[in-house]
Design an enzyme around this catalytic site. Structure first.
Site, PDB file in Angstrom:
ATOM      1  N   LYS A 116       0.817  -1.221   0.000  1.00 22.15           N
ATOM      2  CA  LYS A 116       0.000   0.000   0.000  1.00 22.15           C
ATOM      3  C   LYS A 116       0.851   1.271   0.000  1.00 22.15           C
ATOM      4  O   LYS A 116       0.516   2.257  -0.657  1.00 22.15           O
ATOM      5  CB  LYS A 116      -0.931   0.025   1.218  1.00 22.15           C
ATOM      6  CG  LYS A 116      -1.624  -1.294   1.499  1.00 22.15           C
ATOM      7  CD  LYS A 116      -2.935  -1.424   0.813  1.00 22.15           C
ATOM      8  CE  LYS A 116      -3.539  -2.780   1.110  1.00 22.15           C
ATOM      9  NZ  LYS A 116      -4.488  -3.265   0.175  1.00 22.15           N
ATOM     10  N   GLY A 165      -9.153  -3.406   7.037  1.00 25.45           N
ATOM     11  CA  GLY A 165      -9.258  -2.666   8.288  1.00 25.45           C
ATOM     12  C   GLY A 165      -8.342  -3.149   9.386  1.00 25.45           C
ATOM     13  O   GLY A 165      -8.308  -2.581  10.463  1.00 25.45           O
ATOM     14  N   HIS A 208     -16.328   7.082   2.538  1.00 23.40           N
ATOM     15  CA  HIS A 208     -15.509   6.139   1.782  1.00 23.40           C
ATOM     16  C   HIS A 208     -16.140   6.020   0.391  1.00 23.40           C
ATOM     17  O   HIS A 208     -17.241   5.502   0.252  1.00 23.40           O
ATOM     18  CB  HIS A 208     -15.492   4.784   2.497  1.00 23.40           C
ATOM     19  CG  HIS A 208     -14.763   3.717   1.743  1.00 23.40           C
ATOM     20  ND1 HIS A 208     -13.607   3.138   2.202  1.00 23.40           N
ATOM     21  CD2 HIS A 208     -15.016   3.132   0.552  1.00 23.40           C
ATOM     22  CE1 HIS A 208     -13.194   2.245   1.323  1.00 23.40           C
ATOM     23  NE2 HIS A 208     -14.034   2.217   0.323  1.00 23.40           N
ATOM     24  N   GLU A 275      -9.946   3.188  -4.283  1.00 25.23           N
ATOM     25  CA  GLU A 275     -10.605   3.714  -3.089  1.00 25.23           C
ATOM     26  C   GLU A 275     -10.131   5.123  -2.762  1.00 25.23           C
ATOM     27  O   GLU A 275      -8.936   5.406  -2.806  1.00 25.23           O
ATOM     28  CB  GLU A 275     -10.321   2.799  -1.889  1.00 25.23           C
ATOM     29  CG  GLU A 275     -10.989   1.440  -2.007  1.00 25.23           C
ATOM     30  CD  GLU A 275     -10.948   0.656  -0.704  1.00 25.23           C
ATOM     31  OE1 GLU A 275     -11.758  -0.266  -0.566  1.00 25.23           O
ATOM     32  OE2 GLU A 275     -10.118   0.964   0.178  1.00 25.23           O
ATOM     33  N   ARG A 292      -9.046  -6.922  -7.118  1.00 24.79           N
ATOM     34  CA  ARG A 292      -9.914  -8.104  -7.124  1.00 24.79           C
ATOM     35  C   ARG A 292     -11.332  -7.646  -7.457  1.00 24.79           C
ATOM     36  O   ARG A 292     -11.603  -6.447  -7.502  1.00 24.79           O
ATOM     37  CB  ARG A 292      -9.930  -8.750  -5.739  1.00 24.79           C
ATOM     38  CG  ARG A 292     -10.399  -7.780  -4.674  1.00 24.79           C
ATOM     39  CD  ARG A 292     -10.778  -8.433  -3.353  1.00 24.79           C
ATOM     40  NE  ARG A 292     -11.430  -7.467  -2.486  1.00 24.79           N
ATOM     41  CZ  ARG A 292     -10.802  -6.640  -1.663  1.00 24.79           C
ATOM     42  NH1 ARG A 292      -9.495  -6.664  -1.579  1.00 24.79           N
ATOM     43  NH2 ARG A 292     -11.473  -5.777  -0.914  1.00 24.79           N
ATOM     44  N   VAL A 295     -16.810  -7.511  -2.990  1.00 25.10           N
ATOM     45  CA  VAL A 295     -18.075  -8.020  -2.458  1.00 25.10           C
ATOM     46  C   VAL A 295     -19.243  -7.179  -3.003  1.00 25.10           C
ATOM     47  O   VAL A 295     -20.261  -7.712  -3.437  1.00 25.10           O
ATOM     48  CB  VAL A 295     -18.065  -7.967  -0.912  1.00 25.10           C
ATOM     49  CG1 VAL A 295     -19.422  -8.361  -0.352  1.00 25.10           C
ATOM     50  CG2 VAL A 295     -16.980  -8.861  -0.346  1.00 25.10           C
ATOM     51  N   ARG A 338     -25.052  -6.233   3.442  1.00 23.57           N
ATOM     52  CA  ARG A 338     -24.331  -7.481   3.676  1.00 23.57           C
ATOM     53  C   ARG A 338     -24.938  -8.160   4.889  1.00 23.57           C
ATOM     54  O   ARG A 338     -24.835  -7.650   6.010  1.00 23.57           O
ATOM     55  CB  ARG A 338     -22.861  -7.220   3.961  1.00 23.57           C
ATOM     56  CG  ARG A 338     -22.135  -6.562   2.824  1.00 23.57           C
ATOM     57  CD  ARG A 338     -20.657  -6.600   3.093  1.00 23.57           C
ATOM     58  NE  ARG A 338     -19.929  -5.786   2.142  1.00 23.57           N
ATOM     59  CZ  ARG A 338     -18.618  -5.785   2.018  1.00 23.57           C
ATOM     60  NH1 ARG A 338     -17.899  -6.549   2.826  1.00 23.57           N
ATOM     61  NH2 ARG A 338     -18.018  -5.025   1.136  1.00 23.57           N
TER      62      ARG A 338
END
Lengths: 449, 192
Positions: A116, A165, A208, A275, A292, A295, A338
């Site tokens: 990162k 996180g 976010h 992001e 990737r 979700v 979710r």
């Protein structure tokens, strides 16, 4: 196009990929652990191979067994889903070397995005807005203190190899830096096997915002709009929506341009997510690229009409993107909840036997789940059991539809986050779209008062 | 490519029994029986458990009126296996896999099943024109190579963990095998 694809995952995402393959006329191979012998994804596939005991390190993340499963079944490509081997650069590289196509970014992409601190550096060099922070990894405590002073408190320490996180520490004042640095380093080392940490400005109550992108082998890139994932608990997303109520047309164009620029800067391939943090003054900062399928990808599918999994497969097969940026139309509004097998107050996982499962239905409702009545939620894996997605002509309709669908949803035998979602969707501030990443914590605090 | 063999553990449908034992409680007592921990009330369920075990089933579901009970017997718990095929370099032609997994399926009391510790292709002999490592009826020793499971160009020799006699060879040579698939049925009783 591939004739047979091995799906190296379980649960709803395995089923999601198998369904896309079925529609494309591609045969599928499911892998499973001994805990998942009876799972839906195993029955949905054309073939299935047991790759190990319940522990994911010995089964779903067991590279030799997963690749052998591809070999004995003659699968030409592997879709990793999310989690497990999806962001394992070594796995992607081994796939490439033995001639099995990895459906996702290149191993170089994954390696760079997995670091990162380095990814941030590359993007900053391109002149794109990154969160004010340390230039790279911090060598020691005095490094950390110096960087923190320059950036201004509060700051957040993050693990270079981190994600989801974990390995993060917020530091409010100078005398907390040393201890937090040591703790973050130790946590990074134990959780991710790499002790490197970096530091960024910590924003109170940011949103976010992430941007979905697709990039083909010819370097053509397309942006599919943003997702607002501000409803989080300890950096774990719970509700996502698109478009973001905080992003206007001008800002959308600007964030999209920066996202595509970042993707081009790293020669990214296949589907990815860029992001950003968005502060109260509409300033946005690059955080990281998720290499990737995510979700929450379905909400983007609902408003664009583009099947992201099929696009991933097509790109991996070497086909060019069939559409250009000007062809992308965002239609209506979409939410995702979710549903986790967790206690809705304490968020402790709640595995067990689902005695009764009845998903909602009707116009504009989509449920991505591998759950059935009388199926077991096994304790070995992620607690996500269903994704409830609604689409409406506008935010109000999508929201009303979600409230209706949440009420229809029946899951008995285990505790789930369904009651919490009902609460979120009946909250006045949420309904107005006035949320930040601290929304959920506040909602939960109010509940206990 | 043919469908790989699935372990012969009965699947949901296969393990289901429809016969109703006379001791099964009626609908009126369902809550009591399921929730009350007193031995007396649980007796019918204990009988179902015995029925499950006696018939070597992995799963049993019985329904009567509004009352349904579903029992599962996990034969899972296998010892951890050291698969030495962790590296992908197709260099060393033969690698020894330290231990073949051993489990005790109920249908073969006193015998042990040697299962595949890895996913790959099963070979009974070291090369196509060589003799098989073992035949049915052969005596075998602990540490003896029984077969090869080829995974990613690596020949993994599967060794026996027990002394005994090969009763039955359960997998077909050159065919794919999955993790946990039974390869040999072995009688561990020492033969003279």
């Amino acid at each position: 196009m591939f004739k047979k694809i091995l799906v190296a995952n379980r649960g709803e995402i395995a089923l999601r990929v198998i369904r896309a393959c079925q529609e494309l006329g591609i045969k599928t191979v499911a892998i499973h652990s001994e805990a998942d012998t009876h799972s839906w994804h195993v029955r949905a596939a054309d073939e299935h191979v047991c790759v190990g005991p319940p522990e994911d390190a010995l089964s779903y993340r067991n590279i030799p067994n997963v690749l052998s499963a591809a070999e004995i079944t003659g699968a030409e490509a592997i879709h990793p889903g999310y989690g497990f081997l999806s962001e394992n650069a070594h796995f992607a590289e081994v796939c490439e070397s033995i001639g099995v196509k990895f459906i996702g970014p290149t191993s170089e992409n994954i390696a760079l995005m997995g670091d990162k601190a380095k990814a941030r550096e590359v993007v900053a060099r391109r002149g794109l807005p990154v969160l004010p922070g340390s230039p790279g990894e911090l060598r020691n405590e005095s490094d950390a203190l110096e960087a923190a002073r320059k950036v201004g408190f509060p700051v957040i320490l993050k693990a270079s190899a981190g994600g989801g996180g974990r390995g993060m520490r917020v530091v409010n004042k100078e005398d907390e830096v040393a201890r937090a640095f040591q703790a973050a380093q130790a946590e990074a080392k134990s959780t991710f096997g790499h002790e490197g940490v970096y530091l960024e400005r910590y924003f109170l109550e940011p949103r976010h915002i992430e941007v979905q992108v697709l990039a083909d082998d010819r370097g053509r890139v397309v942006c599919l709009g943003e997702r607002d994932c501000s409803i989080q608990r300890r950096y774990q997303k719970l509700v996502e929506e698109t478009p973001s109520p905080a992003v206007n047309e001008a800002l959308r164009r600007e964030i999209g341009r920066v996202a595509l620029d970042a993707i081009k800067a790293v020669h990214y391939r296949n589907a990815g997510t860029v992001e950003f943090l968005l502060d109260k003054d509409q300033n946005f900062y690059f955080m990281e690229v998720n290499a990737r399928i995510q979700v929450e990808h379905p909400i983007t599918e609902m408003v664009t009409g583009i099947d992201l999994i099929k696009e991933q497969i097509r790109i991996a097969a070497g086909l060019p993107l069939a559409f250009r940026q000007q062809d992308i139309r965002i239609t209506g509004h979409s939410f995702e909840c979710r549903i986790n097998a967790e206690c809705p107050e304490k968020f402790t996982p709640c595995p067990g036997l689902v005695t009764h499962y009845r998903p909602p239905g009707g116009f504009g409702v989509r449920v991505d789940s591998a759950m059935e009545s009388h199926s077991q939620v096994v304790p070995h894996y992620d607690s996500l059991i269903a994704k409830l997605i609604t689409h409406g002509q506008n935010r109000e309709e999508a929201m009303a539809r979600m409230r209706r669908a949440l009420d229809e949803f029946v899951i008995e035998g285990i505790k789930t986050t369904l009651p919490l979602h009902r609460r979120i969707f009946s909250d006045a501030e949420f309904q107005k779209g006035r949320v930040s990443t601290s929304f959920l914590e506040r909602l939960l605090t109010n509940q206990s008062n | 490519m043919s469908k790989p063999r699935v372990r012969p553990r009965p699947r949901k449908e296969g393990g289901r029994l429809t016969a109703l034992p006379s001791t099964l409680p009626g609908p009126s007592s369902e809550r009591t029986v399921l929730n009350d921990a007193s031995g007396e009330q649980l007796a019918p369920i204990q009988e179902l458990i015995d029925l499950l075990k006696r018939n070597n089933l992995t799963e049993l579901e019985v329904e009567r009126g509004g009352f349904r009970v579903r029992l599962r017997h996990e034969t899972g718990a296998r010892p951890a296996v050291a698969a030495s095929a962790a590296d992908v370099i197709p260099a060393a032609p033969h690698t020894r896999v330290e231990s073949a997994t051993i489990s005790l399926p109920a249908e073969t009391a006193g015998k042990v099943t040697i299962t595949s510790p890895i996913v790959g292709t099963f070979y009974r002999s070291p090369s196509p024109d060589a003799d098989p490592y073992v035949e049915e009826g052969d005596p075998m020793k602990k540490g003896q190579v029984l077969c090869i499971v080829e995974a990613m160009k690596l020949m993994n020799e599967i060794e026996s963990e027990v002394d005994g006699r090969v009763v039955k060879i359960l997998a077909e040579s050159t065919k794919p095998v999955e993790y946990g698939q039974p390869l040999f049925l072995v009688d561990p009783t020492p033969t003279s």
